[in-house]
Design a protein around this motif. Sequence first.
Motif, PDB file in Angstrom:
ATOM      1  N   ALA A 190       0.806  -1.224   0.000  1.00 57.78           N
ATOM      2  CA  ALA A 190       0.000   0.000   0.000  1.00 57.78           C
ATOM      3  C   ALA A 190       0.837   1.270   0.000  1.00 57.78           C
ATOM      4  N   GLN A 191       2.032   1.213   0.592  1.00 57.12           N
ATOM      5  CA  GLN A 191       2.864   2.409   0.661  1.00 57.12           C
ATOM      6  C   GLN A 191       3.860   2.524  -0.494  1.00 57.12           C
ATOM      7  N   ARG A 192       3.824   1.581  -1.405  1.00 61.31           N
ATOM      8  CA  ARG A 192       4.735   1.646  -2.542  1.00 61.31           C
ATOM      9  C   ARG A 192       4.313   2.769  -3.490  1.00 61.31           C
ATOM     10  N   PRO A 193       5.286   3.476  -4.089  1.00 63.73           N
ATOM     11  CA  PRO A 193       4.956   4.563  -5.018  1.00 63.73           C
ATOM     12  C   PRO A 193       4.068   4.060  -6.167  1.00 63.73           C
ATOM     13  N   GLY A 194       3.054   4.828  -6.470  1.00 59.67           N
ATOM     14  CA  GLY A 194       2.174   4.477  -7.577  1.00 59.67           C
ATOM     15  C   GLY A 194       1.074   3.493  -7.249  1.00 59.67           C
ATOM     16  N   TYR A 195       0.994   3.062  -5.995  1.00 61.17           N
ATOM     17  CA  TYR A 195      -0.066   2.110  -5.650  1.00 61.17           C
ATOM     18  C   TYR A 195      -1.427   2.759  -5.828  1.00 61.17           C
ATOM     19  N   ASP A 196      -2.314   2.053  -6.481  1.00 56.00           N
ATOM     20  CA  ASP A 196      -3.664   2.559  -6.734  1.00 56.00           C
ATOM     21  C   ASP A 196      -4.656   1.441  -6.458  1.00 56.00           C
ATOM     22  N   HIS A 197      -5.373   1.549  -5.338  1.00 49.42           N
ATOM     23  CA  HIS A 197      -6.285   0.463  -4.940  1.00 49.42           C
ATOM     24  C   HIS A 197      -7.422   0.272  -5.930  1.00 49.42           C
ATOM     25  N   THR A 198      -7.735   1.300  -6.738  1.00 51.86           N
ATOM     26  CA  THR A 198      -8.838   1.168  -7.695  1.00 51.86           C
ATOM     27  C   THR A 198      -8.514   0.177  -8.809  1.00 51.86           C
ATOM     28  N   LYS A 199      -7.226  -0.118  -9.015  1.00 54.62           N
ATOM     29  CA  LYS A 199      -6.847  -1.083 -10.047  1.00 54.62           C
ATOM     30  C   LYS A 199      -7.169  -2.517  -9.644  1.00 54.62           C
ATOM     31  N   GLU A 200      -7.504  -2.710  -8.393  1.00 59.22           N
ATOM     32  CA  GLU A 200      -7.883  -4.047  -7.943  1.00 59.22           C
ATOM     33  C   GLU A 200      -9.122  -4.547  -8.686  1.00 59.22           C
ATOM     34  N   PHE A 201      -9.969  -3.619  -9.110  1.00 61.03           N
ATOM     35  CA  PHE A 201     -11.195  -4.019  -9.802  1.00 61.03           C
ATOM     36  C   PHE A 201     -10.873  -4.773 -11.082  1.00 61.03           C
ATOM     37  N   ALA A 202     -10.006  -4.223 -11.904  1.00 59.44           N
ATOM     38  CA  ALA A 202      -9.671  -4.861 -13.174  1.00 59.44           C
ATOM     39  C   ALA A 202      -8.975  -6.190 -12.949  1.00 59.44           C
ATOM     40  N   TYR A 203      -8.126  -6.254 -11.944  1.00 58.39           N
ATOM     41  CA  TYR A 203      -7.396  -7.501 -11.665  1.00 58.39           C
ATOM     42  C   TYR A 203      -8.369  -8.609 -11.260  1.00 58.39           C
ATOM     43  N   GLY A 204      -9.269  -8.287 -10.339  1.00 58.07           N
ATOM     44  CA  GLY A 204     -10.235  -9.281  -9.899  1.00 58.07           C
ATOM     45  C   GLY A 204     -11.178  -9.700 -11.008  1.00 58.07           C
ATOM     46  N   LEU A 205     -11.598  -8.738 -11.827  1.00 61.93           N
ATOM     47  CA  LEU A 205     -12.487  -9.061 -12.940  1.00 61.93           C
ATOM     48  C   LEU A 205     -11.814  -9.998 -13.930  1.00 61.93           C
ATOM     49  N   ASP A 206     -10.538  -9.745 -14.204  1.00 58.60           N
ATOM     50  CA  ASP A 206      -9.809 -10.631 -15.118  1.00 58.60           C
ATOM     51  C   ASP A 206      -9.727 -12.055 -14.576  1.00 58.60           C
ATOM     52  N   LEU A 207      -9.536 -12.198 -13.276  1.00 57.64           N
ATOM     53  CA  LEU A 207      -9.504 -13.538 -12.677  1.00 57.64           C
ATOM     54  C   LEU A 207     -10.841 -14.250 -12.879  1.00 57.64           C
ATOM     55  N   ILE A 208     -11.929 -13.518 -12.689  1.00 59.54           N
ATOM     56  CA  ILE A 208     -13.250 -14.111 -12.874  1.00 59.54           C
ATOM     57  C   ILE A 208     -13.461 -14.523 -14.325  1.00 59.54           C
ATOM     58  N   LEU A 209     -13.105 -13.649 -15.255  1.00 60.82           N
ATOM     59  CA  LEU A 209     -13.304 -13.947 -16.671  1.00 60.82           C
ATOM     60  C   LEU A 209     -12.445 -15.122 -17.131  1.00 60.82           C
ATOM     61  N   GLU A 210     -11.236 -15.204 -16.615  1.00 64.75           N
ATOM     62  CA  GLU A 210     -10.371 -16.325 -16.955  1.00 64.75           C
ATOM     63  C   GLU A 210     -10.955 -17.641 -16.427  1.00 64.75           C
ATOM     64  N   GLY A 211     -11.494 -17.595 -15.214  1.00 64.30           N
ATOM     65  CA  GLY A 211     -12.119 -18.792 -14.648  1.00 64.30           C
ATOM     66  C   GLY A 211     -13.340 -19.220 -15.431  1.00 64.30           C
ATOM     67  N   LEU A 212     -14.131 -18.271 -15.856  1.00 65.17           N
ATOM     68  CA  LEU A 212     -15.312 -18.591 -16.649  1.00 65.17           C
ATOM     69  C   LEU A 212     -14.938 -19.124 -18.014  1.00 65.17           C
ATOM     70  N   GLU A 213     -13.899 -18.579 -18.597  1.00 65.66           N
ATOM     71  CA  GLU A 213     -13.428 -19.076 -19.915  1.00 65.66           C
ATOM     72  C   GLU A 213     -13.017 -20.538 -19.810  1.00 65.66           C
ATOM     73  N   ALA A 214     -12.387 -20.893 -18.679  1.00 60.91           N
ATOM     74  CA  ALA A 214     -11.937 -22.285 -18.506  1.00 60.91           C
ATOM     75  C   ALA A 214     -13.124 -23.242 -18.422  1.00 60.91           C
ATOM     76  N   ARG A 215     -14.298 -22.748 -18.043  1.00 64.15           N
ATOM     77  CA  ARG A 215     -15.474 -23.613 -17.900  1.00 64.15           C
ATOM     78  C   ARG A 215     -16.510 -23.346 -18.986  1.00 64.15           C
ATOM     79  N   ARG A 216     -16.122 -22.593 -19.986  1.00 66.54           N
ATOM     80  CA  ARG A 216     -17.089 -22.160 -20.992  1.00 66.54           C
ATOM     81  C   ARG A 216     -17.706 -23.312 -21.732  1.00 66.54           C
ATOM     82  N   LYS A 217     -16.953 -24.378 -22.006  1.00 66.53           N
ATOM     83  CA  LYS A 217     -17.480 -25.487 -22.810  1.00 66.53           C
ATOM     84  C   LYS A 217     -17.229 -26.806 -22.090  1.00 66.53           C
TER      85      LYS A 217
END
Length: 213
Positions: A186-213
């Motif tokens: 959290a104290q590292r230069p450039g840390y932006d907690h709002t970027k957690e949204f995109a990271y978490g969303l990508d994890l969800i989408l990757e998991g769904l892609e693995a189960r798509r078919k």
Amino acid sequence: MPPRRSLTRDRVLKAAIEVADRGGVEAMTMRRVAQHLGVEAMSLYHHVPNKDAILDGVVDAVFAAIELPGTETGDWRDAIRARASSAREVLSRHSWALGLMDSRRNPGPATLRHHDAVLGVLRRAGFTLPMAVHAVSLIDSYIGGFVLQESNLPLSEDVPGVADDILGNLPRDEFPYLAEVITGHAQRPGYDHTKEFAYGLDLILEGLEARRK
């Protein structure tokens, strides 16, 4: 003195949203909305029959503001990602709507169009019907949860200051991993907690892609 603008259903709903943006959904009474418009409460009943109609209308207006996922061919994840980002942006402005969006029994045209478009992206991508339903539930739960968490965090304006305050009162020997997160992340230069949204969303989408078919 300029003439008063005529009252319409759209003006009533716009005023109701502005009232809720300021005071939450509990502030969205017929009286408060009428005061915001500078009219008598009885005037509203010519355009909306009751408070339930206002709630239905504002939910539909919020859905109308969210970008629909693209219908063009391409990676389904890009379409859902764009829609999720738009939903987060809109709901961050109207976080009071989170408790209403799934509670209304009379969904409006924008609401129906939105849900149909999201399901259409998933079904065309090859998701089975049950998996498409699971995907919508998971993604929307993530968006709603993130917006709710973000709206209550004290970190949005002063991450370094909040981190310093927590660390100053934290027994590091007792909570070594929390201290590590603050000092090493959290104290590292450039840390932006709002970027957690995109990271978490990508994890969800990757998991769904693995189960798509």
